[in-house]
Each structure stands twice: as structure tokens, then as C-alpha cells.
Design a protein around this motif. Structure first.
Motif, PDB file in Angstrom:
ATOM      1  N   PRO A 166       7.724 -13.101   9.161  1.00  0.00           N
ATOM      2  CA  PRO A 166       6.757 -12.086   9.581  1.00  0.00           C
ATOM      3  C   PRO A 166       7.395 -10.757   9.942  1.00  0.00           C
ATOM      4  N   GLY A 167       6.893  -9.717   9.289  1.00  0.00           N
ATOM      5  CA  GLY A 167       7.360  -8.369   9.513  1.00  0.00           C
ATOM      6  C   GLY A 167       6.809  -7.452   8.441  1.00  0.00           C
ATOM      7  N   LEU A 168       7.171  -6.182   8.555  1.00  0.00           N
ATOM      8  CA  LEU A 168       6.767  -5.171   7.583  1.00  0.00           C
ATOM      9  C   LEU A 168       8.010  -4.556   6.946  1.00  0.00           C
ATOM     10  N   ILE A 169       7.839  -4.017   5.751  1.00  0.00           N
ATOM     11  CA  ILE A 169       8.893  -3.280   5.058  1.00  0.00           C
ATOM     12  C   ILE A 169       8.387  -1.870   4.807  1.00  0.00           C
ATOM     13  N   VAL A 170       9.185  -0.887   5.156  1.00  0.00           N
ATOM     14  CA  VAL A 170       8.886   0.511   4.887  1.00  0.00           C
ATOM     15  C   VAL A 170       9.865   0.973   3.815  1.00  0.00           C
ATOM     16  N   LEU A 171       9.322   1.470   2.707  1.00  0.00           N
ATOM     17  CA  LEU A 171      10.135   1.787   1.536  1.00  0.00           C
ATOM     18  C   LEU A 171       9.973   3.259   1.185  1.00  0.00           C
ATOM     19  N   ASP A 172      11.096   3.958   1.033  1.00  0.00           N
ATOM     20  CA  ASP A 172      11.112   5.335   0.547  1.00  0.00           C
ATOM     21  C   ASP A 172      11.184   5.274  -0.970  1.00  0.00           C
ATOM     22  N   LEU A 173      10.105   5.657  -1.645  1.00  0.00           N
ATOM     23  CA  LEU A 173      10.070   5.531  -3.093  1.00  0.00           C
ATOM     24  C   LEU A 173      10.966   6.542  -3.795  1.00  0.00           C
ATOM     25  N   ARG A 174      11.323   7.609  -3.128  1.00  0.00           N
ATOM     26  CA  ARG A 174      12.215   8.591  -3.755  1.00  0.00           C
ATOM     27  C   ARG A 174      13.631   8.040  -3.877  1.00  0.00           C
ATOM     28  N   SER A 175      14.089   7.409  -2.839  1.00  0.00           N
ATOM     29  CA  SER A 175      15.464   6.896  -2.835  1.00  0.00           C
ATOM     30  C   SER A 175      15.539   5.420  -3.188  1.00  0.00           C
ATOM     31  N   GLY A 176      14.423   4.702  -3.052  1.00  0.00           N
ATOM     32  CA  GLY A 176      14.429   3.261  -3.246  1.00  0.00           C
ATOM     33  C   GLY A 176      14.959   2.492  -2.057  1.00  0.00           C
ATOM     34  N   LYS A 177      15.281   3.198  -0.984  1.00  0.00           N
ATOM     35  CA  LYS A 177      15.809   2.539   0.208  1.00  0.00           C
ATOM     36  C   LYS A 177      14.676   2.144   1.148  1.00  0.00           C
ATOM     37  N   GLY A 178      14.890   1.060   1.857  1.00  0.00           N
ATOM     38  CA  GLY A 178      13.870   0.583   2.768  1.00  0.00           C
ATOM     39  C   GLY A 178      14.478  -0.030   4.013  1.00  0.00           C
ATOM     40  N   ARG A 179      13.597  -0.377   4.935  1.00  0.00           N
ATOM     41  CA  ARG A 179      14.050  -1.059   6.141  1.00  0.00           C
ATOM     42  C   ARG A 179      12.920  -1.937   6.647  1.00  0.00           C
ATOM     43  N   ARG A 180      13.282  -2.986   7.352  1.00  0.00           N
ATOM     44  CA  ARG A 180      12.311  -3.885   7.960  1.00  0.00           C
ATOM     45  C   ARG A 180      11.992  -3.406   9.363  1.00  0.00           C
ATOM     46  N   VAL A 181      10.727  -3.574   9.735  1.00  0.00           N
ATOM     47  CA  VAL A 181      10.295  -3.238  11.090  1.00  0.00           C
ATOM     48  C   VAL A 181       9.374  -4.339  11.598  1.00  0.00           C
ATOM     49  N   ARG A 218       0.866  -1.173   0.000  1.00  0.00           N
ATOM     50  CA  ARG A 218       0.000   0.000   0.000  1.00  0.00           C
ATOM     51  C   ARG A 218       0.910   1.232   0.000  1.00  0.00           C
ATOM     52  N   PHE A 219       0.345   2.345  -0.495  1.00  0.00           N
ATOM     53  CA  PHE A 219       1.131   3.558  -0.665  1.00  0.00           C
ATOM     54  C   PHE A 219       0.599   4.670   0.227  1.00  0.00           C
ATOM     55  N   ASN A 220       1.522   5.547   0.620  1.00  0.00           N
ATOM     56  CA  ASN A 220       1.188   6.697   1.451  1.00  0.00           C
ATOM     57  C   ASN A 220       2.129   7.823   1.054  1.00  0.00           C
ATOM     58  N   GLY A 221       1.716   8.612   0.062  1.00  0.00           N
ATOM     59  CA  GLY A 221       2.618   9.627  -0.464  1.00  0.00           C
ATOM     60  C   GLY A 221       3.812   8.980  -1.143  1.00  0.00           C
ATOM     61  N   ASP A 222       4.998   9.348  -0.709  1.00  0.00           N
ATOM     62  CA  ASP A 222       6.227   8.796  -1.280  1.00  0.00           C
ATOM     63  C   ASP A 222       6.738   7.587  -0.502  1.00  0.00           C
ATOM     64  N   ARG A 223       5.870   6.988   0.291  1.00  0.00           N
ATOM     65  CA  ARG A 223       6.228   5.786   1.032  1.00  0.00           C
ATOM     66  C   ARG A 223       5.392   4.600   0.542  1.00  0.00           C
ATOM     67  N   ALA A 224       6.001   3.442   0.617  1.00  0.00           N
ATOM     68  CA  ALA A 224       5.276   2.200   0.371  1.00  0.00           C
ATOM     69  C   ALA A 224       5.471   1.297   1.573  1.00  0.00           C
ATOM     70  N   TYR A 225       4.420   0.599   1.956  1.00  0.00           N
ATOM     71  CA  TYR A 225       4.482  -0.379   3.040  1.00  0.00           C
ATOM     72  C   TYR A 225       4.177  -1.745   2.436  1.00  0.00           C
ATOM     73  N   LEU A 226       4.967  -2.740   2.818  1.00  0.00           N
ATOM     74  CA  LEU A 226       4.771  -4.102   2.322  1.00  0.00           C
ATOM     75  C   LEU A 226       4.734  -5.064   3.496  1.00  0.00           C
ATOM     76  N   THR A 227       3.976  -6.149   3.317  1.00  0.00           N
ATOM     77  CA  THR A 227       3.928  -7.202   4.323  1.00  0.00           C
ATOM     78  C   THR A 227       4.777  -8.388   3.876  1.00  0.00           C
ATOM     79  N   ASP A 228       5.328  -9.093   4.840  1.00  0.00           N
ATOM     80  CA  ASP A 228       6.097 -10.311   4.576  1.00  0.00           C
ATOM     81  C   ASP A 228       5.375 -11.463   5.257  1.00  0.00           C
ATOM     82  N   ALA A 229       4.768 -12.316   4.451  1.00  0.00           N
ATOM     83  CA  ALA A 229       3.978 -13.430   4.980  1.00  0.00           C
ATOM     84  C   ALA A 229       4.820 -14.648   5.297  1.00  0.00           C
ATOM     85  N   GLY A 230       6.078 -14.640   4.874  1.00  0.00           N
ATOM     86  CA  GLY A 230       6.957 -15.769   5.127  1.00  0.00           C
ATOM     87  C   GLY A 230       7.838 -15.574   6.352  1.00  0.00           C
TER      88      GLY A 230
END
Length: 386
Positions: free
Chosen positions: A199-214, A185-197
Motif C-alpha cells: 500500500p502506497g502511492l507513486i508520483v511520476l515525473d513524465l518528463r524525466s521518467g523518475k518517480g518516488r513512493r509516498v 491518473r495524470f495531472n499535467g506532466d505528472r502521473a499518480y499510481l496506486t499500489d494495491a499490493g
């Protein structure tokens, strides 16, 4: 262009009165379409003015678990491991035959090919509201397998040109061994992804392409014990015979962008402030402490949230489409055996739900290699504005 390996019957999503008369494929006769229309009339114990299922398309080869709609164009996709034949991503337009989208090359991956420049395993589609269709590629051709190097990615296709204009790799720091990047799902210039394998979330900065797991391994992202996935009264079993568990899977962003709602497929759902997700300096303990219970939903095949905060979800156990109002009230829109494991629905601006029905629990992977799929695979629509 004909799709190798199968036929698709098309029912115009905008011409309900003509749905019995139209078929784009030789060999799909009027009798089959009449039977299909009759099958959709069996909704159980609902009022006469309740929403009615309308057939849109069907396939005897492809297994569609995701759909996105842009005007008169319908995009459908399904994971490779489900056992369907044909392209990973197809375009249905103007009553014509489906064709690989954005082109044949992106749908031609096979073992040994570069996984960075073709679809390995699509699990989700999402429009960004800015003229783009985003595709979630798990990067692993097998269920439960680890992503191939360079395979896990987000791919954006510009709808105007029909060309890929962005590839965001999900490297080994984001897509881990055993990850199954599920949805976005998207929120401005951010994307959030789920990991079903893993378990966790990914927060992605669409401007830089960099992300981190939380929230890795946090209880809010882990499939809990005692909440089995049940369809037709039977618990869905994984390839090893144990009850199937699907970790962080559905997610939605509130209309004001302030909250992310998420959970395992089995439920329950939680919420967390997006301002904390987007702060790279936030400490894990601080983020974890900010999670709140949101909705105790049952196992769902897929969800979509309307602009007013209404959540539409497919309840697996009852073959139902339900609506959760912003005040928490839940109502059943329709229950029908034809809606056996509806996956990710799509909500149009004029209030129609498009419902892919891939019957995921019936694929051969979950039955010792013997598919239980009841063909054809169908795509319906349901008007929900009333």
C-alpha cells in the motif's frame, strides 16, 4: 484478425436501434442477442426515464476489466491471472473482429521472454488527452506475485500511429516485492499510481521518467478491517481463504488539478494537495499531516470523474452504478444483476459510461481454481447526461 481462443459479439455503441440485428461472429445467433437485450431490462425499481444499459460487445473467452474509447475505437484489456484467453489488449473498431493492440508482438509474452518489451499483466488503461493511450503493466503474471525484473511499466501508444512511443519502467524502487501497480491518473506532466499490493502511492515525473513512493503503509492507503468486499451477500475470499484485501486502488484528480482523491478498494477515500505530492523535498510527516478525509464510499469496482467533479462509481454489493455530486450527494443511476462487479468505467465527452463487467470475484483464483464466471463477459454503455 481472429482472436485465438474465442469469439466476440459486437453491438455498435452508436447504433442502439440496431443492437439486436448485429453480430460479427458466426454462431452468436439472434436468439442469444435477444436474450442479452432482455437481460438488460431488469434494472430494479428505477424510473422509466432512468439510464438504460446498452450492450456493446461480449466475449466467450476474454475477461475485460478495463476499457478506453477513442472515437469509434474501443480498447479493452484484462489481467492475465483472471483466466481469460486471447490478447492482453484488444482493439474493437468499426464492428470488426477484435485484434491485438498495438500489435501481436506486444501481446505475445510468455514465461522466459523479456518482460520489458511486451505486456506481462495489464491492469488499467487511461487516455492522457494528448493523443496517447497509457497501459499499466503490473509486471507480474500471477496474482500476489512480485513484478518480474523490468516487467512493471507504463506504456504509451500514440493513437495516431498505433505505435508504442514511450515506455516508463517502474524499477525496484517503485514496484516493490509484492507490489501490484493498480491504476493511473495524470495531472499535467505528472502521473499518480496506486499500489494495491504494497500500500502506497507513486508520483511520476513524465518528463524525466523518475518517480518516488509516498505514503507507504499510511492508513489512507491500507485496506481497513471490518469493510469486507461483498457480492451477492458473500464475502470475497483471497486465494488463501481469508477475506480479500485490496489496498490503494481507485484514484482521481480534481478538475483543477489541486487535489488527488484516493483510497483502498474497500474505502474510505482521502484527499491530499497535489502541490505537496509534487514536492520532492516534502517530509513524510508533513505530507501525512496534509491528508484529509474526503468520501466514505463503500467497496467499489471502479470509478471515473467527470470534468465538473462528479464521481461515477460501481458499488459492488448492490450491482449498482452511482453518482456522487460535487456537493457530496449520492444517487443511484442503475442497479442490475448484469452489473456484477463492474470494473474500471470510461466516461466519453458526450456523457456515456462504458462499463466492463469482468465478474472478478468469480474467477478461478478465488474459488480453488474452479471458475464461477458466467459467460459471456460483457461490455455495456450507459447514457448519464440526463
Amino acid at each position: 484478425m481472429a482472436v485465438p481462443g474465442g469469439r466476440v459479439a459486437w453491438h455498435s455503441a452508436w447504433e442502439e436501434n440496431a443492437m439486436i440485428r448485429r453480430s460479427i461472429v458466426a454462431g452468436v445467433g439472434i436468439g442469444a442477442l435477444v436474450a442479452l437485450a432482455a437481460a438488460t431490462s431488469s434494472s430494479a425499481a428505477l424510473a422509466d426515464d432512468a439510464p438504460k444499459l446498452v450492450p456493446v460487445a461480449q466475449s466467450d473467452a476474454m475477461i475485460w476489466n478495463a476499457v478506453a474509447v477513442d472515437g469509434n475505437r474501443i480498447f479493452v484489456s484484462g489481467p492475465r491471472w483472471a483466466g481469460g484467453r486471447g490478447p492482453q489488449l484488444s482493439l474493437l473498431a468499426d464492428g470488426g473482429e477484435p485484434r491485438p493492440y498495438p500489435d501481436a508482438a506486444w501481446n505475445a509474452w510468455k514465461p522466459g521472454d523479456d518482460p520489458a518489451s511486451a505486456f506481462v499483466n495489464i491492469n488499467a488503461l487511461h487516455l492522457d488527452g494528448r493523443g496517447g493511450l497509457w497501459i499499466v503493466d503490473t509486471g507480474s503474471p500471477s496474482f500476489g506475485g512480485s513484478p518480474l525484473p523490468g516487467g512493471a511499466k507504463l506504456v504509451r501508444v500514440a493513437l495516431g500511429s498505433g505505435r508504442v512511443d514511450r515506455i516508463v519502467p517502474l524499477g525496484p524502487d517503485l514496484a516493490l516485492d509484492g507490489s501490484y501497480i493498480d491504476d493511473v491518473r495524470f495531472n499535467g506532466d505528472r502521473a499518480y499510481l496506486t499500489d494495491a499490493g504494497r500500500p502506497g502511492l507513486i508520483v511520476l515525473d513524465l518528463r524525466s521518467g523518475k518517480g518516488r513512493r509516498v505514503l507507504d503503509g499510511h492508513p489512507a492507503t491500507v485496506a481497513p478491517e471490518g469493510r469486507p468486499i461483498v457480492l451477492d451477500g458473500e464475502t470475497v475470499k483471497g486465494p488463501g481463504g481469508a477475506p480479500l484485501k485490496v489496498h490503494a486502488d481507485p484514484l482521481e484528480v480534481s478538475a483543477d488539478g489541486a487535489w488527488l482523491f484516493f483510497g483502498p478498494l474497500e474505502g474510505p477515500w482521502s484527499r491530499v494537495p497535489t502541490r505537496l505530492l509534487e514536492d520532492p523535498a516534502i517530509q513524510p510527516d508533513t505530507l501525512a499531516a496534509a491528508i484529509e478525509p474526503w468520501a466514505d464510499l463503500p467497496p467499489v469496482g471502479g470509478t471515473v470523474m467527470g470534468p465538473d467533479g462528479t464521481l461515477f462509481f460501481a458499488e459492488l454489493a448492490s450491482n449498482s452504478i452511482k453518482r456522487r455530486h460535487p456537493d457530496g450527494r449520492i444517487e443511484t443511476l442503475i442497479s442490475d444483476p448484469a452489473l456484477h462487479w463492474v470494473d474500471a468505467p470510461f466516461l466519453t465527452r458526450d456523457g456515456c459510461l462504458f462499463l466492463p463487467v469482468p465478474q472478478m470475484d468469480r474467477v478461478g483464483l478465488f474459488h480453488s481454481g474452479r471458475s464461477q464466471t458466467v459467460w459471456p463477459i460483457r461490455l455495456y454503455k450507459l447514457e448519464v447526461t440526463k
